[in-house]
Design an enzyme around this catalytic site. Structure first.
Site, PDB file in Angstrom:
ATOM      1  N   GLU A  53       0.820  -1.222   0.000  1.00  0.00           N
ATOM      2  CA  GLU A  53       0.000   0.000   0.000  1.00  0.00           C
ATOM      3  C   GLU A  53       0.852   1.269   0.000  1.00  0.00           C
ATOM      4  OE1 GLU A  53      -0.578  -2.612   1.943  1.00  0.00           O
ATOM      5  OE2 GLU A  53      -2.679  -3.208   1.732  1.00  0.00           O
ATOM      6  N   PHE A 115     -11.723  -7.578  13.303  1.00  0.00           N
ATOM      7  CA  PHE A 115     -10.618  -8.008  12.452  1.00  0.00           C
ATOM      8  C   PHE A 115     -10.271  -6.917  11.432  1.00  0.00           C
ATOM      9  CE2 PHE A 115      -9.103 -10.209   8.554  1.00  0.00           C
ATOM     10  CZ  PHE A 115      -7.877 -10.610   9.062  1.00  0.00           C
ATOM     11  N   GLN A 116      -9.010  -6.607  11.348  1.00  0.00           N
ATOM     12  CA  GLN A 116      -8.500  -5.566  10.445  1.00  0.00           C
ATOM     13  C   GLN A 116      -9.167  -4.217  10.664  1.00  0.00           C
ATOM     14  OE1 GLN A 116      -8.279  -7.111   6.361  1.00  0.00           O
ATOM     15  NE2 GLN A 116      -6.224  -7.892   6.838  1.00  0.00           N
ATOM     16  N   LYS A 165     -17.688  -1.015   5.345  1.00  0.00           N
ATOM     17  CA  LYS A 165     -18.134  -1.990   4.338  1.00  0.00           C
ATOM     18  C   LYS A 165     -19.644  -1.940   4.142  1.00  0.00           C
ATOM     19  CE  LYS A 165     -17.046  -6.665   2.818  1.00  0.00           C
ATOM     20  NZ  LYS A 165     -16.480  -7.957   3.194  1.00  0.00           N
ATOM     21  N   MET A 481      24.157   8.770   2.850  1.00  0.00           N
ATOM     22  CA  MET A 481      23.983  10.030   3.571  1.00  0.00           C
ATOM     23  C   MET A 481      24.154   9.809   5.073  1.00  0.00           C
ATOM     24  SD  MET A 481      23.761  13.161   2.915  1.00  0.00           S
ATOM     25  CE  MET A 481      22.919  13.728   1.434  1.00  0.00           C
TER      26      MET A 481
END
Lengths: 583, 178
Positions: A53, A115-116, A165, A481
């Site tokens: 993502e 969940f999630q 959802k 760096m």
């Protein structure tokens, strides 16, 4: 307009199509399945399946930065949303217009540790320009249109829309709204004419003026870059640019001093220090630009043009602040300058001093010996591709600064880099986004071997969509760096900055279906670059460079513009505690 | 040695106390946006009150008392103003004459002369007993922050148990809407 009843998921697709969205970057999951099904059953919007993502958000940023259109992301709830957070923060820091749609658990489950589930609006509240949790399907259409309005207007930025959802499944009437008149959000576009008049008078009277330009000129659109050229031509002042602003003013112009700031040119920083008038156009006096604030350009009067009022006097006190879109303000300045028949008061002495600073030739390097200097690699790459008007993205680190110094940009929207947040792993997905916006263009990610591994999985995305992206890795086997700062500050104790156990990048690229190339010696450089360019698919170049080369010039953290280090011989190896505490 | 990043950017300016009146959309999360802005940028909050103020429950007024150098106060105003659900930010201290009031509940316990003294002081401050037992009072006192501070300081000497304060509500004087 007649509305139609449809599911929330269909409303999302319909609204995106109405908003002119052609493609979205995403990754499916449980909480966005209804939207994925609605996408599956239509042909107007193309979905690009990323591999992580974070990659989706950087790809959307690259798409937005290259095309000027908002980038769109679709991810699932929980880890989908949290993985997107780095990209969202990156877009906030660099003012990139993106809209991130996140799935959420059903409304009746919110707050139950389902969940999630995660508190997406809570997590993204302070790393987005604005965010929404949409709890009613009938609100989806208006919220999506508003989200795009907010992401793209004013100071652009990321907007997150969290969609449970059940809201995606329920049905409601969708109507395409008219132009958005927000209740409280009304960014100012035109600058105050009185202030603009004052600015023109100050500029016309200045003997040692400088234009200090930033990413705002690019965000404002191609007209702003045009207005900048015109304004610079009229007033005859030297022009310097921040990292984010490169390309807004042509690097080939004799008026251009190159980038300013920590790794900027000697002439740009000295001119900033010695000017009597600084006109800041769409930049924000970032600490990487100012160096030590109390020694920053001590004798100048400062004018600041910005669309975000909160940028004024945040780090540096200015004498005149003009709130407005920098393109509009410059247009008005050009008109006023012409109407008043001004002749610049800029002195020949000012240009003579600038020529003196230029003569230091601060970016010079000597390619000798068997190792490829990274600066040389970028210079040869630039020579090979400059006539093809390429789009360049970068990761973050030494390679990024060398690219900013040695690659020269003539036009806006050709330079994609993570400036504010400094996100390693930005460049490859950003290049993918830019390539999708411009399938026919040459897009190159100039990378380091450490950064590229942070989103290496996106090699798969480029392979899937047959995107001819080029990755050009300057491989010095160090987080360069970090190592450079350890050289400067910790007497060269290289704590954990060696890139141990690196993969064989050529084989790795080939495993993903890319062409892999390795360049090891200076005499292989031009032919290797030519081979990369000759291949019409994605190419990964592992260019082995001098391992201990450091990036100069450099203004050490907490130092003034006049305390610039020009060469490694000036490095002491330690700093006092006060400087050590600065990032 | 002072860490350089704690050095104020504009060190010459003394801290000032300002009362800001912020009108916002009455939506979920708006208070979080504002308090988060203050904590993320290291601004002070001395008090913060919020309540719905319109017929249709569409907007709320948040009154924030903050302290900081002049430039920080200007930054706070600008930062608040750019939040999407913020309708207006008014610096009442900057604007001029305005009324500031807060209310406190002050619990005092004691018997004998201390109990009598508490009642006497409450009367002088126009504080009202709103609960009493044979050994305690709860006083309701309202007024400016300094008046409430003074009352609480006096109550400390006669048996203060606990305090609940509302924080400041404020409004510009005169007939105009600020």
């Amino acid at each position: 307009m007649q509305g139609r009843e449809m599911s929330g998921a269909q409303i999302v697709v319909e609204a995106l199509a109405d908003l002119g969205v052609e493609l979205i970057f995403g990754y499916p999951g449980g909480a966005v399945l209804p939207i994925y099904d609605a996408l599956f059953r239509q042909a107007r919007i193309r979905h690009i399946l990323v591999r992580h993502e974070q990659g989706a958000v950087h790809a959307a940023e690259g798409y937005a930065r290259a095309s000027g259109k908002p980038g769109v992301v679709l991810v699932t709830s929980g880890p989908g949303a949290t993985n997107a957070v780095t990209g969202i923060t990156d877009a906030l820091m660099d003012s990139i217009p993106i809209v991130v749609l996140t799935g959420q658990v059903a409304t009746h489950l919110i707050g139950s540790d389902a969940f999630q589930e995660c508190d997406t609006v809570g997590i993204t509240r302070h790393c987005s320009k604005h965010n929404y949790l949409v709890k009613e399907t009938e609100r989806l259409g208006p919220v999506l249109h508003e989200a795009f309005h907010i992401a793209t207007s004013g100071r652009p930025g990321p907007v997150v829309v969290d969609i449970p959802k059940d809201v995606q499944v329920a049905r409601a009437t969708y109507r395409r709204p008219g132009p958005i008149q927000h209740r409280s959000y009304r960014p100012r576009v035109k600058g105050d004419l009185g202030a603009i008049e004052a600015a023109v008078e100050m500029l016309a009277a200045a003997e040692r003026p400088i234009l200090y330009t930033g990413g705002g000129v690019i965000n404002s659109g191609p007209n702003a870059a045009q207005a900048l050229r015109e304004l610079a031509r009229l007033c005859g002042a030297p022009v310097t640019s921040t990292l984010m602003g490169l390309g807004a003013f042509p690097a080939s112009s004799p008026q251009f001093l190159g980038m300013l700031g920590m790794h900027g040119t000697y002439e740009a920083n000295m001119a900033m220090n010695q000017c009597d008038l600084m006109l800041c156009l769409g930049a924000r006096f970032d600490d990487r630009v100012t160096g030590r604030v109390d020694a920053f350009s001590p004798d100048s009067r400062k004018i600041h043009v910005d669309i975000d009022r909160s940028s004024f006097n945040k780090t540096v006190r200015v004498d005149l602040a003009i709130e407005g879109d920098v393109g509009h303000v410059m247009d008005d300045m050009v008109k006023l300058w012409r109407a008043r028949g001004h002749r610049p008061a800029i002195t020949e002495d000012w240009w003579a001093r600038i020529r003196g600073w230029r003569a230091v030739d601060c970016l010079a390097f000597r390619q000798t010996g068997p190792e490829i200097l990274p600066q040389h690699a970028i210079a040869r790459l630039y020579a090979a591709v400059k006539d093809r008007d390429p789009i360049i993205s970068t990761e973050v680190g030494q390679h990024q600064m060398w690219a900013a110094q040695h690659f020269r940009f003539e036009k806006p929207n050709r330079w994609l880099t993570s400036g504010g947040l400094g996100t390693m792993g930005y460049g490859l997905p950003a290049a993918i986004g830019a390539q999708l916006a411009f399938p026919g263009k040459l897009v190159i990610d100039i990378a380091g071997e450490a950064s590229i591994l942070m989103n290496i999985q996106e090699l798969g995305t480029a392979a899937q969509y047959r995107l001819p992206v080029k990755v050009f890795v300057l491989n010095n086997e160090y987080m360069g760096m970090v190592r450079q700062w350890q050289d400067l500050t910790y007497e060269g104790r290289h704590a954990e900055s060696y890139s141990d156990s690196l993969p064989d990048f050529v084989q790795l690229a080939e495993a993903f279906g890319w062409k892999g190339l390795r360049i090891e010696r200076p005499d292989e450089l031009d032919s290797g670059i030519a081979e990369m360019l000759a291949h019409d698919g994605p190419v990964f170049v592992d260019c082995r460079v001098a391992r201990l080369e450091n990036c100069f010039p450099m203004i050490p953290s907490g130092a003034a513009h006049t305390e610039m280090l020009l060469a490694p011989s000036e490095v002491a190896g330690t700093v006092d505690a006060a400087a050590e505490a600065l990032v | 040695m002072a860490a350089p990043n704690t050095r104020p950017l504009f060190p010459e300016e003394p801290a000032e106390r300002h009362t800001l009146s912020v009108v916002v959309d009455n939506e979920a999360g708006v208070l979080g946006r504002i308090t988060g802005l203050f904590s993320a940028r290291g601004y002070n909050i001395e008090s913060l009150t919020v309540a719905d103020i319109s017929d249709d429950h569409a907007v709320s007024r948040i009154t924030i008392v903050t302290t900081g150098p002049r430039r920080v106060i200007d930054q706070i105003r600008a930062q608040l103003d750019r939040l999407v659900p913020v309708h207006s930010v008014t610096d009442l201290t900057e604007l001029g004459p305005h009324v500031e009031r807060e209310l406190a509940l002050v619990k005092v316990a004691g018997t004998g002369e201390k109990r009598v003294e508490a009642l006497r002081l409450a009367d002088i401050f126009r504080a009202r007993p709103v609960d009493t037992t044979t050994g305690s009072f709860i006083f309701e006192v309202s007024g400016s922050t300094s008046k409430v501070d003074q009352f609480i300081a006096l109550m400390r000497e006669v048996g203060l148990v606990e305090v609940a304060r509302t924080g400041v509500a404020a409004m510009a004087r005169g007939r105009e809407k600020a």
